[in-house]
Design a protein around this motif. Sequence first.
Motif, PDB file in Angstrom:
ATOM      1  N   THR A  30      -0.202  -6.406   1.497  1.00 27.38           N
ATOM      2  CA  THR A  30      -1.396  -6.129   0.692  1.00 27.38           C
ATOM      3  C   THR A  30      -2.121  -4.931   1.263  1.00 27.38           C
ATOM      4  OG1 THR A  30      -2.678  -7.658   2.031  1.00 27.38           O
ATOM      5  CG2 THR A  30      -1.759  -8.530   0.016  1.00 27.38           C
ATOM      6  N   SER A  31      -2.753  -4.198   0.383  1.00 28.64           N
ATOM      7  CA  SER A  31      -3.525  -3.033   0.807  1.00 28.64           C
ATOM      8  C   SER A  31      -5.001  -3.406   0.820  1.00 28.64           C
ATOM      9  CB  SER A  31      -3.286  -1.880  -0.165  1.00 28.64           C
ATOM     10  OG  SER A  31      -3.856  -2.183  -1.415  1.00 28.64           O
ATOM     11  N   GLN A  34      -6.285  -4.024  -2.626  1.00 27.39           N
ATOM     12  CA  GLN A  34      -5.968  -5.333  -3.193  1.00 27.39           C
ATOM     13  C   GLN A  34      -6.913  -6.412  -2.641  1.00 27.39           C
ATOM     14  OE1 GLN A  34      -1.836  -5.388  -2.067  1.00 27.39           O
ATOM     15  NE2 GLN A  34      -1.192  -5.235  -4.224  1.00 27.39           N
ATOM     16  N   PHE A  38      -9.381  -8.633  -4.919  1.00 25.15           N
ATOM     17  CA  PHE A  38      -9.349 -10.090  -4.838  1.00 25.15           C
ATOM     18  C   PHE A  38     -10.759 -10.637  -4.589  1.00 25.15           C
ATOM     19  CE2 PHE A  38      -9.017 -14.034  -2.412  1.00 25.15           C
ATOM     20  CZ  PHE A  38      -8.269 -14.794  -3.287  1.00 25.15           C
TER      21      PHE A  38
END
Length: 114
Positions: A30-31, A34, A38
């Motif tokens: 995940t970056s 992201q 979220f």
Amino acid sequence: MDGKRVRGGLYLAGVMAFAIIVGGGAMGDTSPAQIMLFLIFIVLPIAFVVLVVRALIRVGDKRPPPVQFVAPQAGLGPGWYPDQQSPGFIRWYDGTQWTSHVQPANTPPPPPSY
């Protein structure tokens, strides 16, 4: 539900979600973008819903007013006194409570019979 439990639950859910995302749980790599998405689209709406529900519960919480006791008048002994409910009448007070004995105020009061 009190505020500490709600805040604790939100904190725990946020930490778990963050750990899943950062740890690569089911989502893989995940970056930071992201993670922010979220938080913005999942955690914040859930927190908002919880706060709205909590506010609605507080609005609906109608507790009865506290009971107020009226202290008796000091020095008021047994006897005939002017009736507060019926002007022109007197009522017998037995030293603790008003009785049902009532008579016109212009007649001499007889002693009450129990």
